[in-house]
Scaffold this motif. Structure first.
Motif, mmCIF file in Angstrom:
data_model
loop_
_atom_site.group_PDB
_atom_site.id
_atom_site.type_symbol
_atom_site.label_atom_id
_atom_site.label_comp_id
_atom_site.label_asym_id
_atom_site.label_seq_id
_atom_site.Cartn_x
_atom_site.Cartn_y
_atom_site.Cartn_z
ATOM 1 N N HIS A 169 18.105 -31.254 -17.895
ATOM 2 C CA HIS A 169 19.280 -31.485 -18.814
ATOM 3 C C HIS A 169 19.594 -30.180 -19.480
ATOM 4 O O HIS A 169 20.753 -29.817 -19.816
ATOM 5 N N GLU A 170 18.508 -29.390 -20.035
ATOM 6 C CA GLU A 170 18.731 -28.226 -20.729
ATOM 7 C C GLU A 170 19.629 -27.361 -19.830
ATOM 8 O O GLU A 170 20.449 -26.570 -20.194
ATOM 9 N N LEU A 171 19.238 -26.956 -18.582
ATOM 10 C CA LEU A 171 19.788 -26.048 -17.725
ATOM 11 C C LEU A 171 21.271 -26.701 -17.110
ATOM 12 O O LEU A 171 21.848 -25.494 -16.588
ATOM 13 N N THR A 172 21.723 -27.795 -17.352
ATOM 14 C CA THR A 172 23.106 -28.052 -16.830
ATOM 15 C C THR A 172 24.322 -27.444 -17.328
ATOM 16 O O THR A 172 25.079 -27.234 -16.571
ATOM 17 N N SER A 173 24.043 -26.791 -18.599
ATOM 18 C CA SER A 173 25.225 -25.995 -19.125
ATOM 19 C C SER A 173 25.212 -24.423 -18.827
ATOM 20 O O SER A 173 26.085 -23.564 -19.403
ATOM 21 N N LYS A 174 23.897 -24.266 -18.216
ATOM 22 C CA LYS A 174 23.707 -22.762 -18.236
ATOM 23 C C LYS A 174 24.246 -22.115 -16.796
ATOM 24 O O LYS A 174 24.300 -22.755 -15.695
ATOM 25 N N THR A 175 24.534 -20.804 -16.741
ATOM 26 C CA THR A 175 24.659 -20.106 -15.593
ATOM 27 C C THR A 175 24.127 -18.449 -15.859
ATOM 28 O O THR A 175 24.037 -18.006 -16.859
ATOM 29 N N TYR A 176 23.931 -17.856 -14.596
ATOM 30 C CA TYR A 176 23.488 -16.705 -14.666
ATOM 31 C C TYR A 176 24.743 -15.590 -14.838
ATOM 32 O O TYR A 176 25.876 -16.032 -14.407
ATOM 33 N N GLY A 177 24.345 -14.571 -15.729
ATOM 34 C CA GLY A 177 25.568 -13.616 -16.213
ATOM 35 C C GLY A 177 25.520 -12.618 -14.945
ATOM 36 O O GLY A 177 26.750 -12.047 -14.850
ATOM 37 N N LEU A 178 24.703 -12.560 -14.211
ATOM 38 C CA LEU A 178 24.655 -11.401 -13.174
ATOM 39 C C LEU A 178 24.762 -10.242 -13.591
ATOM 40 O O LEU A 178 25.645 -9.343 -12.928
ATOM 41 N N ARG A 179 24.619 -9.800 -14.855
ATOM 42 C CA ARG A 179 24.663 -8.596 -15.237
ATOM 43 C C ARG A 179 23.544 -7.588 -15.530
ATOM 44 O O ARG A 179 23.566 -6.548 -16.186
ATOM 45 N N GLY A 180 22.115 -8.333 -15.066
ATOM 46 C CA GLY A 180 21.060 -7.493 -15.537
ATOM 47 C C GLY A 180 20.592 -7.797 -16.813
ATOM 48 O O GLY A 180 19.301 -7.249 -17.129
ATOM 49 N N GLY A 181 21.152 -8.727 -17.459
ATOM 50 C CA GLY A 181 20.525 -9.024 -19.070
ATOM 51 C C GLY A 181 19.245 -9.764 -18.693
ATOM 52 O O GLY A 181 18.927 -10.589 -18.008
ATOM 53 N N SER A 182 18.742 -9.986 -20.079
ATOM 54 C CA SER A 182 17.350 -10.638 -20.301
ATOM 55 C C SER A 182 17.771 -12.182 -20.149
ATOM 56 O O SER A 182 16.769 -13.038 -19.927
ATOM 57 N N ASN A 183 18.706 -12.565 -20.602
ATOM 58 C CA ASN A 183 19.175 -14.025 -20.373
ATOM 59 C C ASN A 183 18.765 -14.863 -19.166
ATOM 60 O O ASN A 183 18.545 -15.797 -19.244
ATOM 61 N N ASP A 184 19.221 -13.889 -18.336
ATOM 62 C CA ASP A 184 19.309 -14.340 -16.811
ATOM 63 C C ASP A 184 17.509 -14.599 -16.376
ATOM 64 O O ASP A 184 17.349 -15.715 -15.789
ATOM 65 N N VAL A 185 16.827 -13.858 -16.768
ATOM 66 C CA VAL A 185 15.537 -14.036 -16.872
ATOM 67 C C VAL A 185 14.762 -15.358 -17.539
ATOM 68 O O VAL A 185 14.224 -16.091 -16.966
ATOM 69 N N PHE A 244 10.774 -28.779 -0.869
ATOM 70 C CA PHE A 244 11.197 -30.038 -1.182
ATOM 71 C C PHE A 244 11.862 -29.811 -2.486
ATOM 72 O O PHE A 244 13.244 -30.104 -2.850
ATOM 73 N N SER A 245 11.166 -29.444 -3.567
ATOM 74 C CA SER A 245 11.377 -29.412 -4.814
ATOM 75 C C SER A 245 12.497 -28.431 -5.091
ATOM 76 O O SER A 245 13.474 -28.644 -5.758
ATOM 77 N N SER A 246 12.575 -27.421 -4.677
ATOM 78 C CA SER A 246 13.392 -26.399 -4.830
ATOM 79 C C SER A 246 14.757 -26.733 -3.996
ATOM 80 O O SER A 246 15.952 -26.647 -4.637
ATOM 81 N N LYS A 247 14.569 -27.256 -2.984
ATOM 82 C CA LYS A 247 15.799 -27.970 -2.106
ATOM 83 C C LYS A 247 16.594 -28.975 -2.857
ATOM 84 O O LYS A 247 17.846 -29.008 -2.967
ATOM 85 N N PHE A 248 15.774 -30.010 -3.600
ATOM 86 C CA PHE A 248 16.343 -31.104 -4.067
ATOM 87 C C PHE A 248 16.848 -30.898 -5.475
ATOM 88 O O PHE A 248 18.145 -31.076 -5.450
ATOM 89 N N LEU A 249 16.430 -29.729 -6.194
ATOM 90 C CA LEU A 249 17.123 -29.406 -7.348
ATOM 91 C C LEU A 249 18.125 -28.413 -7.231
ATOM 92 O O LEU A 249 19.049 -28.329 -7.911
ATOM 93 N N HIS A 250 18.244 -27.681 -6.058
ATOM 94 C CA HIS A 250 19.156 -26.688 -5.775
ATOM 95 C C HIS A 250 20.520 -27.529 -5.655
ATOM 96 O O HIS A 250 21.529 -27.257 -6.246
ATOM 97 N N PHE A 251 20.644 -28.631 -5.000
ATOM 98 C CA PHE A 251 21.776 -29.627 -4.885
ATOM 99 C C PHE A 251 22.140 -30.021 -6.396
ATOM 100 O O PHE A 251 23.470 -30.564 -6.411
ATOM 101 N N HIS A 252 21.403 -30.228 -7.227
ATOM 102 C CA HIS A 252 21.817 -30.728 -8.380
ATOM 103 C C HIS A 252 22.012 -29.528 -9.418
ATOM 104 O O HIS A 252 22.898 -29.787 -10.225
ATOM 105 N N LEU A 253 21.570 -28.336 -9.236
ATOM 106 C CA LEU A 253 22.040 -27.299 -10.013
ATOM 107 C C LEU A 253 22.208 -26.062 -9.152
ATOM 108 O O LEU A 253 21.534 -25.088 -9.149
ATOM 109 N N PRO A 254 23.208 -26.215 -8.079
ATOM 110 C CA PRO A 254 23.672 -25.119 -7.281
ATOM 111 C C PRO A 254 23.805 -23.638 -7.827
ATOM 112 O O PRO A 254 23.614 -22.721 -6.768
ATOM 113 N N ARG A 255 24.159 -23.629 -8.808
ATOM 114 C CA ARG A 255 24.403 -22.195 -9.307
ATOM 115 C C ARG A 255 23.114 -21.704 -9.861
ATOM 116 O O ARG A 255 23.273 -20.277 -10.418
ATOM 117 N N LEU A 256 22.256 -22.367 -10.103
ATOM 118 C CA LEU A 256 21.149 -21.733 -10.833
ATOM 119 C C LEU A 256 19.749 -21.716 -9.847
ATOM 120 O O LEU A 256 18.833 -20.769 -9.962
#
Length: 409
Positions: A169-185, A244-256
Motif C-alpha cells: 500500500h505504501e509503494l502504490t504511489s511510488k515510482t523510480y526516478g531513474l536518475r541515480g538518486g538515493s530515493n530509488d534505493v 513466485f513472490s517477485s512475479k506475483f507482486l510484479h503484476f501488482h506493482l509493475p513499475r517497481l
C-alpha cells in the motif's frame, strides 16, 4: 562495525543506433516499440496486468476482526485466483514446494489429487484469517497437538501477510526516478521488503496447511498415539518462494518490482563483480546491443541465507540497467509518446485490453534473453559515450566480500 560504500555501475551500448539492436528489440523500445496495429503481441501478460489492476491487493485492515464474512470470502477468492493464474502461468506456483534442506521435514500426502485444487483457497483463507485450513477440515473442534502447531503457523502467516499489504500500500504511489538518486534505493529496499515479507507469509501458510493435513489424517484414520505419523514440518526447511513472490507482486506493482527467477538470478549472481552480456542476435545493421555491470564490491557473503538480500542485490543490478536505459529514452528526439507510455506504464486503447509497457519487464527480457560471456578477453571495451546508470548505498563491512575472494568463488 563501520559501513562501506557500495555501488553498481551499468553501461549499455552502442549509443549511436542502440534502438536498432537486438537488445532494443528484446525490450520493445525504439523502432520496435509496439505500433497501434500490433499492440497485443504480449496479450497474455497484458491480461495479468489488467487482472491485478482491476483487483488490487486490499489494505491490511481487511485482516482485522469485524470485517464482514462476505467481504472476507470475496477477497480470499480473488487472492486465490490470482495466485493460481500467475503462479501456474510463470511455472512458479506456490503449490510446488518441498521440505528438503534438512532432510527431516516431509510434505504430507493429501490423500487425493483434489488437494491441489483446494490449495489456493486454503492458503488464501489462512493468510486472511490466521486460522488453519484444509478442505474445511473439522479437526479444529477436536484440537490436538498437530492442530495447535497449525494454528501457530497460521497466525504467523497472517502477521506476515498484513505486513506485506502495508508495504505494498505504501509503494502504490511510488515510482523510480531513474536518475541515480538515493530515493530509488530507498524505494528498492521497500520493494525487497514487500517481496520477501509476502514470501514469508506463503511459507508459513503452507506449513499451517501441512500441519492441518496431518491433524486431519490422524483424526480421520483414528490412529493411536503410537501410530501417528507426524513427520517434521519446519518452515526453515522450505525453499523460499522468491520467484513466485517477485512475479506475483510484479503484476501488482509493475513499475517497481523486478522479476527474480533461476535464469536471471544465475546471470546476475550476487557474488559476480563483473557481468558481461551480448544480445542474442544481430540486426540488419550488424550491431548487437551490449551491456556490462560492474560492482565495486561483491556483496554476497551472507546472501544464501537471506532472501531479502538476494533479491535486493539482484534488483539493484536491474535498477542500474534501468537507469542506464532511461538515458536512451531521454536521448531520443520525437519519441515523446514512448517516454510517456513508459512513465504511465500502459498504452490505452479505444477498446479491449490496454498494452502494458514497463521498464521492469523490459529489463527482465533483456537479461533473460541475453548470453553471458565467460571469457573476459572477448569483451569489448565500454565506449566512453555509452548510456550509463549507477545505484549506490551503504552496507555493513561484514557483508562485503573482498574483490579477490569474490572472483575466486
Amino acid at each position: 562495525m563501520g559501513s562501506v560504500g557500495c555501488a553498481i555501475d551499468a553501461s549499455i551500448f552502442p549509443r549511436n543506433g542502440f534502438g536498432k539492436t537486438e537488445a532494443a528489440r528484446l525490450m520493445r523500445v525504439g523502432d520496435y516499440f509496439p505500433s497501434r496495429e500490433s499492440l497485443h503481441g504480449d496479450i497474455g501478460n497484458d491480461i495479468l496486468y489488467q487482472l491485478c489492476e482491476s483487483h488490487p491487493l486490499p489494505a491490511a485492515c481487511i485482516c482485522n476482526d469485524g470485517v464482514s464474512a462476505e467481504e472476507l470470502r470475496e477477497q480470499e477468492g480473488i487472492l486465490a485466483g490470482k495466485m493460481w493464474v500467475i503462479g501456474r502461468s510463470y511455472a512458479a506456483s506456490p503449490e510446488r514446494y518441498a521440505y528438503v534442506k534438512s532432510g527431516k521435514s516431509k510434505k504430507p500426502p493429501e490423500g487425493s489429487a483434489e488437494g491441489y485444487e483446494s490449495f489456493f483457497s486454503d492458503v488464501a483463507a489462512i493468510l486472511f484469517e490466521g486460522e488453519p485450513c484444509f478442505r474445511g477440515c473439522g479437526a479444529k473442534e477436536e484440537g490436538g497437538e498437530f492442530w495447535e502447531r497449525a494454528k501457530a503457523h497460521a497466525s504467523e502467516a497472517k502477521g506476515w501477510f498484513r505486513e506485506a499489504l502495508d508495504v505494498v500500500h505504501e509503494l502504490t504511489s511510488k515510482t523510480y526516478g531513474l536518475r541515480g538518486g538515493s530515493n530509488d534505493v530507498d524505494i528498492l529496499k521497500k520493494v525487497a521488503d514487500a517481496v520477501t515479507t509476502f514470501g514469508s507469509a506463503i511459507q508459513e501458510a503452507r506449513a499451517a496447511r501441512d500441519w492441518a493435513i496431518i491433524a486431519c489424517n490422524n483424526e480421520s484414520e483414528n490412529k493411536s498415539d503410537g501410530e501417528e505419523e507426524s513427520g517434521e514440518i519446519r518452515v526453515e526447511d522450505q525453499y523460499f518462494p522468491l520467484s513466485f513472490s517477485s512475479k506475483f507482486l510484479h503484476f501488482h506493482l509493475p513499475r517497481l518490482v523486478f522479476i527474480y527467477d533461476s535464469i536471471s538470478g544465475d546471470i546476475l549472481a550476487p557474488n559476480h563483480r563483473y557481468c558481461y552480456f551480448d544480445g542474442s542476435g544481430q540486426c540488419v545493421s550488424g550491431e548487437v546491443g551490449q551491456f556490462k555491470i560492474d560492482c565495486n564490491h561483491a556483496m554476497g557473503r551472507k546472501v544464501g541465507d537471506d532472501p531479502s538480500r538476494k533479491y535486493f542485490l539482484h534488483a539493484s543490478k536491474e535498477l542500474a540497467l534501468a537507469t542506464a536505459i532511461s538515458g536512451y529514452f531521454q536521448d531520443q528526439k520525437g519519441n515523446e509518446d514512448v517516454r510517456g507510455a513508459i512513465e504511465k506504464g500502459r498504452i490505452d486503447v479505444d477498446s479491449g485490453i490496454p498494452c502494458y509497457i514497463n521498464i521492469t519487464r523490459m529489463i527482465d527480457a533483456l537479461v533473460t534473453n541475453s548470453k553471458k560471456e565467460k571469457d573476459k578477453n572477448k569483451i569489448s571495451h565500454t565506449p566512453v559515450d555509452a548510456f550509463s546508470g549507477r545505484v549506490a548505498w551503504e552496507a555493513e563491512a561484514d557483508d562485503i566480500l573482498p574483490i579477490k575472494e569474490a572472483e575466486s568463488q
